[in-house]
Write an enzyme that holds these catalytic residues in place. Structure first.
Site, PDB file in Angstrom:
ATOM      1  CD  GLU A  66     -37.949 -29.617 -54.159  1.00  0.00           C
ATOM      2  OE1 GLU A  66     -38.427 -28.487 -54.410  1.00  0.00           O
ATOM      3  OE2 GLU A  66     -38.037 -30.155 -53.027  1.00  0.00           O
ATOM      4  CD  GLU A  95     -35.548 -30.481 -49.449  1.00  0.00           C
ATOM      5  OE1 GLU A  95     -34.523 -30.226 -50.129  1.00  0.00           O
ATOM      6  OE2 GLU A  95     -36.574 -29.768 -49.480  1.00  0.00           O
TER       7      GLU A  95
END
Length: 540
Positions: free
Chosen positions: A199, A316
């Protein structure tokens, strides 16, 4: 011009499923295009994650991670082992926020290898943590025993400085990662893929790296993998960036890694924060579920319009961020969101879908403390065993509350026939759906090892002797215990699914029903229907 086959589906009264009667029934039609596949997934499409969060990771006053970290997870639990082995294989992605704070122990480093500790003044609220080589060996012994395919998320922030605006500056220092990779190879620990960072793409979560710099770092990772695995034919995949889809950032990154990147990963938490009191409403709202199609579509288009050969994965996805919501994201109701995501993503050529998490938080496939499977575990296992690689265009005409997805069935070791598997989900809480299935394709009805020719007109399957197996189909109806959407107990064809005293996963036994009987999908239920004797051109 296509050809339709009228197939009356099976009947299973609502009384039989939920012990109730007097339910309103609405009709509908499933249209399946069987001439060619619209997408193709990996055979091991199902993936789940293991994270680094320590027990004192808390959200909204609740600490839901217990001992689910890679550093303290009980690797000797028999239910855990059996749950992973049941997939044969399950892809497991090791990573998460704290992966970018992990230091890998080296044999030359005599400094103490200490775990993460809470520190509000540091990035992500925790100190750096260390993965010892002995723990890494223990983890790999478990993976070898369970047959898991391992994707390891590397720390992408080493060597960089972080500006006050959150921008990470400088090139990736890969020296610690390279040592760790060399140790992994030397010890014979198989790695399916190395993923860089978590991220940090686009605007990032706390920290961000520019697309140009990230692309340069991926080239470095590729060079290390080539060096470390030089005499091995099957080299691990190069995977990145493991962040939220930002179209302009992803376009630049993909175009600059056309010869170095194998897999493009993105994350999905489209339901909002775990504390949201409207999660169930969102999950049961077809318009809300449809919203994520835009992300899948734009990423698919970005890849198709690039010179890259990289494939899309969901790296994810926990639905609701900050560890999910107890009795929602780990309960029966979440299977509607999860299975819809699997169906939707695969239709946009997503090759693998990694669920956050296998264990940990309030969105685990397994209970964090007991390891007992939550409802979504069984949903994932049924998908894995029934849904094959080829995705078929599917639509449902009728109520918008019925979701429909179809794949060519996965080949079974017990059967030479492939067939077709249809997934139906009824989001209505008081209305059952009775459906007709129409195949638009040249279609063959298989009888044992004999073909009875092509049907090029609308026909109804005739009634046959109930003892005959040549025209039956397999039905897997999933419902919540006592009709409670927040239940963590799931029923398959009216029977509770539970591990036995030895920790073994129960056998998932279908109902076998005469194909001439109609199909009814009960309110707030899910059904997988396998047509083993239908042979479509797209599935040959």
């Amino acid at each position: 011009m296509g050809f339709s086959i009228w197939v009356c589906c099976f009947t299973l009264s609502f009384m039989c499923v939920n012990g109730q009667s007097g339910v309103e029934i609405v009709g509908g039609t499933v249209f399946i295009e069987g001439k060619s596949a619209i997408a193709r997934t990996d055979s091991d499409f199902i993936c789940a994650t293991l994270d680094w969060w320590p027990p004192d990771k808390c959200d909204y006053g609740t600490c839901s991670w217990d001992h689910a970290s890679l550093l303290n997870l009980d690797l000797n639990n028999n239910i855990f082992l059996n749950a992973v082995k049941a997939f044969s294989p399950l892809k497991i992605r090791l990573g998460g926020t704290l992966q970018d704070k992990v230091i890998y122990e080296t044999e030359k480093n005599h400094q103490p290898c200490t775990p993460f500790s809470k520190n509000a003044s540091q990035l992500f609220g925790f100190s750096n943590g260390c993965l010892s080589l002995s723990r890494w060996d223990e983890v790999n012994r478990f993976f070898n025993k369970s047959g898991a395919l391992v994707i390891f998320g590397l720390n992408a922030l080493t060597g960089r400085s972080i500006r006050s605006d959150g921008t990470a500056v400088g090139a990736w220092d890969y020296s610690n990662a390279e040592y760790f990779m060399r140790y992994t190879v030397r010890k014979g620990h198989p790695i399916y893929g190395w993923e860089l960072g978590n991220e940090l793409s686009g605007n990032g979560v706390g920290v961000r790296i520019t697309a140009d710099q990230y692309a340069s770092d991926i080239i470095s990772l590729q060079n290390i993998v080539k060096l470390v695995y030089e005499d091995r034919q099957d080299k691990p995949l190069i995977i990145a960036p493991g962040g939220f889809f930002d179209e302009s950032w992803f376009k630049e990154f993909i175009n600059k890694t056309t010869k170095s990147l194998d897999v493009v990963t993105h994350h999905i938490y489209n339901l909002g924060p775990g504390v949201d009191e409207h999660l169930v409403e969102k999950i049961l709202d077809p318009s809300y579920l449809d919203g994520e199609a835009d992300t899948f579509s734009r990423l698919e288009s970005t890849l198709k319009n690039s010179a890259t050969s990289a494939k899309a994965w969901v790296g994810e996805a926990g639905g609701a961020y900050n560890s999910g919501h107890d009795l929602v994201t780990n309960a029966f109701v979440f299977s509607f969101w999860y299975l819809d995501q699997l169906g939707m993503s695969s239709a946009y050529d997503t090759k693998t879908y990694c669920r956050q998490s296998l264990l940990g938080g309030n969105y685990g496939l397994l209970n964090t403390t007991t390891f007992v499977p939550n409802p979504d575990y069984y949903s994932a296992l049924l998908w894995h065993r029934l849904m094959g690689r080829n995705v078929l265009s599917t639509s449902f005409s009728g109520t918008k509350k019925v979701r429909a997805y179809t794949h060519c069935s996965k080949h079974s070791v017990r059967s030479l026939q492939q067939g077709v598997t249809l997934l139906l989900m009824n989001l209505e809480n008081t209305t059952a759906a009775e459906t007709i299935v129409r195949f638009n394709s040249t279609w063959t009805l298989e009888h044992k090892h004999k073909s009875h020719g092509h049907r090029r007109k609308i026909i109804g399957l005739p009634r046959v002797n109930k003892r005959s197996s040549s025209r039956t189909r397999e039905e897997y109806h999933l419902t919540a215990k006592d009709g409670n959407l927040h239940s963590q107990t799931i029923l398959l064809n009216g029977k509770i699914l539970a591990v036995n005293s030895s920790g073994h996963i129960p056998f998932l036994e279908p109902l076998r029903v005469n194909s001439s009987e109609p199909l009814k999908v009960a309110p707030l239920s899910i059904v997988f229907v396998r047509f083993p004797n239908v042979s479509l051109r797209a599935c040959r």
